[in-house]
Structure formats: structure tokens, C-alpha cells
Design a protein around this motif. Structure first.
Motif, PDB file in Angstrom:
ATOM      1  N   SER A  90       0.825  -1.210   0.000  1.00 44.48           N
ATOM      2  CA  SER A  90       0.000   0.000   0.000  1.00 44.48           C
ATOM      3  C   SER A  90       0.859   1.261   0.000  1.00 44.48           C
ATOM      4  N   VAL A  91       2.172   1.099  -0.120  1.00 46.94           N
ATOM      5  CA  VAL A  91       3.080   2.256  -0.112  1.00 46.94           C
ATOM      6  C   VAL A  91       3.206   2.808  -1.523  1.00 46.94           C
ATOM      7  N   SER A  92       2.975   4.107  -1.658  1.00 47.45           N
ATOM      8  CA  SER A  92       3.078   4.715  -2.991  1.00 47.45           C
ATOM      9  C   SER A  92       3.921   5.988  -2.925  1.00 47.45           C
ATOM     10  N   LEU A  93       4.313   6.479  -4.100  1.00 51.35           N
ATOM     11  CA  LEU A  93       5.098   7.706  -4.185  1.00 51.35           C
ATOM     12  C   LEU A  93       4.201   8.897  -3.852  1.00 51.35           C
ATOM     13  N   PRO A  94       4.557   9.717  -2.874  1.00 52.28           N
ATOM     14  CA  PRO A  94       3.727  10.886  -2.561  1.00 52.28           C
ATOM     15  C   PRO A  94       3.960  11.990  -3.587  1.00 52.28           C
ATOM     16  N   GLU A  95       2.900  12.432  -4.220  1.00 55.45           N
ATOM     17  CA  GLU A  95       2.986  13.461  -5.260  1.00 55.45           C
ATOM     18  C   GLU A  95       3.635  14.744  -4.725  1.00 55.45           C
ATOM     19  N   ALA A  96       3.398  15.058  -3.450  1.00 55.58           N
ATOM     20  CA  ALA A  96       3.925  16.297  -2.860  1.00 55.58           C
ATOM     21  C   ALA A  96       5.448  16.270  -2.723  1.00 55.58           C
TER      22      ALA A  96
ATOM     23  N   ARG B 159      14.983  12.329   3.192  1.00 54.69           N
ATOM     24  CA  ARG B 159      14.065  13.077   4.070  1.00 54.69           C
ATOM     25  C   ARG B 159      12.606  12.659   3.950  1.00 54.69           C
ATOM     26  N   THR B 160      12.312  11.655   3.151  1.00 52.10           N
ATOM     27  CA  THR B 160      10.914  11.280   2.946  1.00 52.10           C
ATOM     28  C   THR B 160      10.313  10.623   4.188  1.00 52.10           C
ATOM     29  N   GLU B 161       9.015  10.847   4.376  1.00 52.36           N
ATOM     30  CA  GLU B 161       8.280  10.197   5.471  1.00 52.36           C
ATOM     31  C   GLU B 161       7.342   9.134   4.911  1.00 52.36           C
ATOM     32  N   ALA B 162       7.324   8.980   3.582  1.00 48.28           N
ATOM     33  CA  ALA B 162       6.367   8.075   2.934  1.00 48.28           C
ATOM     34  C   ALA B 162       6.778   6.612   3.037  1.00 48.28           C
ATOM     35  N   LEU B 163       8.068   6.362   3.202  1.00 48.89           N
ATOM     36  CA  LEU B 163       8.544   4.978   3.263  1.00 48.89           C
ATOM     37  C   LEU B 163       8.755   4.553   4.712  1.00 48.89           C
ATOM     38  N   PRO B 164       8.476   3.283   5.018  1.00 50.58           N
ATOM     39  CA  PRO B 164       8.825   2.770   6.349  1.00 50.58           C
ATOM     40  C   PRO B 164      10.339   2.892   6.565  1.00 50.58           C
ATOM     41  N   GLU B 165      10.760   3.115   7.805  1.00 53.53           N
ATOM     42  CA  GLU B 165      12.172   3.375   8.117  1.00 53.53           C
ATOM     43  C   GLU B 165      13.096   2.261   7.626  1.00 53.53           C
ATOM     44  N   VAL B 166      12.656   1.000   7.777  1.00 54.33           N
ATOM     45  CA  VAL B 166      13.484  -0.136   7.335  1.00 54.33           C
ATOM     46  C   VAL B 166      13.712  -0.065   5.828  1.00 54.33           C
TER      47      VAL B 166
ATOM     48  N   ALA C  88      14.814  -1.423  -4.842  1.00 53.57           N
ATOM     49  CA  ALA C  88      15.761  -1.049  -3.787  1.00 53.57           C
ATOM     50  C   ALA C  88      15.240  -1.350  -2.389  1.00 53.57           C
ATOM     51  N   THR C  89      13.921  -1.391  -2.227  1.00 48.66           N
ATOM     52  CA  THR C  89      13.362  -1.632  -0.888  1.00 48.66           C
ATOM     53  C   THR C  89      12.971  -3.092  -0.678  1.00 48.66           C
ATOM     54  N   ALA C  90      13.154  -3.922  -1.684  1.00 59.72           N
ATOM     55  CA  ALA C  90      12.778  -5.337  -1.574  1.00 59.72           C
ATOM     56  C   ALA C  90      13.597  -6.016  -0.478  1.00 59.72           C
ATOM     57  N   PRO C  91      12.976  -6.953   0.240  1.00 56.70           N
ATOM     58  CA  PRO C  91      13.725  -7.634   1.293  1.00 56.70           C
ATOM     59  C   PRO C  91      14.846  -8.484   0.694  1.00 56.70           C
ATOM     60  N   PRO C  92      15.925  -8.670   1.448  1.00 59.01           N
ATOM     61  CA  PRO C  92      17.024  -9.476   0.909  1.00 59.01           C
ATOM     62  C   PRO C  92      16.579 -10.922   0.713  1.00 59.01           C
TER      63      PRO C  92
ATOM     64  N   GLN D 284      16.176   2.834   4.895  1.00 58.91           N
ATOM     65  CA  GLN D 284      17.588   2.510   5.132  1.00 58.91           C
ATOM     66  C   GLN D 284      18.114   1.564   4.055  1.00 58.91           C
ATOM     67  N   ARG D 285      17.293   0.565   3.707  1.00 66.26           N
ATOM     68  CA  ARG D 285      17.678  -0.410   2.687  1.00 66.26           C
ATOM     69  C   ARG D 285      17.901   0.287   1.343  1.00 66.26           C
ATOM     70  N   ALA D 286      16.981   1.182   0.992  1.00 67.60           N
ATOM     71  CA  ALA D 286      17.083   1.907  -0.284  1.00 67.60           C
ATOM     72  C   ALA D 286      18.292   2.833  -0.282  1.00 67.60           C
ATOM     73  N   LEU D 287      18.550   3.501   0.833  1.00 67.26           N
ATOM     74  CA  LEU D 287      19.706   4.404   0.907  1.00 67.26           C
ATOM     75  C   LEU D 287      21.009   3.627   0.710  1.00 67.26           C
TER      76      LEU D 287
END
Length: 145
Positions: free
Chosen positions: A13-19, A51-58, A104-108, A61-64
């Protein structure tokens, strides 16, 4: 944004925030007609991953970690200029960014459980190898005198 087919789902249910998306437009190189030299059809889409708040923290970090080579100050940039229309390039860039973030956010992957080759299979392989060796040795013409 009217006419865009967003929201662009990353996963679940996570999507890219247009803002949080920032768009930049410039003249695209490549083929086109009379109008193309005056229209800004190349699209550059920027998303501040750090700085996004749209993605879960885990996920963040994985994407970064995984996109470290592509990031400039924590911002990931995607360009699209394949199409002659700005609208289609916007669609392409947004879909590409969503796919990039999904990957990038897919689980290992689960760690591989080491397995042993059954002894019978190994013995059969060695037996066939020996047989092949004997066959080839028999082809040499040394014993023919």
C-alpha cells in the motif's frame, strides 16, 4: 496534478507521494517535428529519499544503502526523454522511479541452505569420467606398430 495516472505504487500500500516529487523540464534532444525545438519535453524527476516520510524506516535505510551510488545528497533523480510529449515522459519517469524504489526496498533473499551431493551421484560421475578417459586413451595410435 490533473491527468496523471498516479499514485504510483512501490509495493503493497506504499506509494510515491505526489507532494514529495519535484519535476524539472528541459528541451529534449533527438527526433521531432517543427514544434519539438520549442517544447520542454525532457523530464527530470527528483525524489528526496533521505528526508521522505512516505517509506517505512526499514525500507528507507535499505534503499539508501542500495542506491548509494545514484544518490546526490540523499536525492534520487530519474530522467525520461524517449517520447515527444512531456506528459508521456512524466509517466515514464514516475513509473521508472517507482520500479527503482520497489527494487531497492525489496527484502534481501533468503540465505541458501547448503546441500550435499549424494554419494551415489558423485561415484557415478567419477565412473563415467574414467570410462570416457579410457575411451579417449584407446583412440591414440601409439600401440599400432
Amino acid at each position: 496534478m490533473v491527468g496523471m495516472s498516479g499514485p504510483y505504487l512501490i509495493r503493497g500500500s506504499v506509494s510515491l507521494p505526489e507532494a514529495e516529487l519535484s519535476w524539472r523540464f528541459s528541451r529534449s534532444s533527438g527526433p521531432g517535428g517543427q514544434h519539438v525545438n520549442t517544447s520542454d519535453s525532457q523530464v527530470e524527476l527528483r525524489f528526496d529519499l533521505a528526508r521522505t516520510e512516505a517509506l517505512p524506516e526499514v525500507w528507507k535505510q535499505r534503499a539508501l544503502e542500495r542506491l548509494a551510488g545514484r544518490l546526490v545528497d540523499g536525492v534520487v533523480t530519474v530522467r525520461a526523454s524517449e517520447h515527444r510529449s512531456q506528459w508521456r515522459n512524466r509517466e515514464t519517469a514516475a513509473v521508472r522511479l517507482a520500479a527503482l524504489l520497489a527494487e531497492a526496498t525489496a527484502p534481501p533473499p533468503k540465505p541458501r541452505r547448503p546441500t550435499r551431493i549424494p554419494r551415489g551421484i558423485n561415484e557415478r560421475r567419477l565412473r563415467e569420467k574414467k570410462q570416457r578417459s579410457d575411451t579417449k586413451r584407446g583412440r591414440s595410435g601409439r600401440d599400432w606398430s
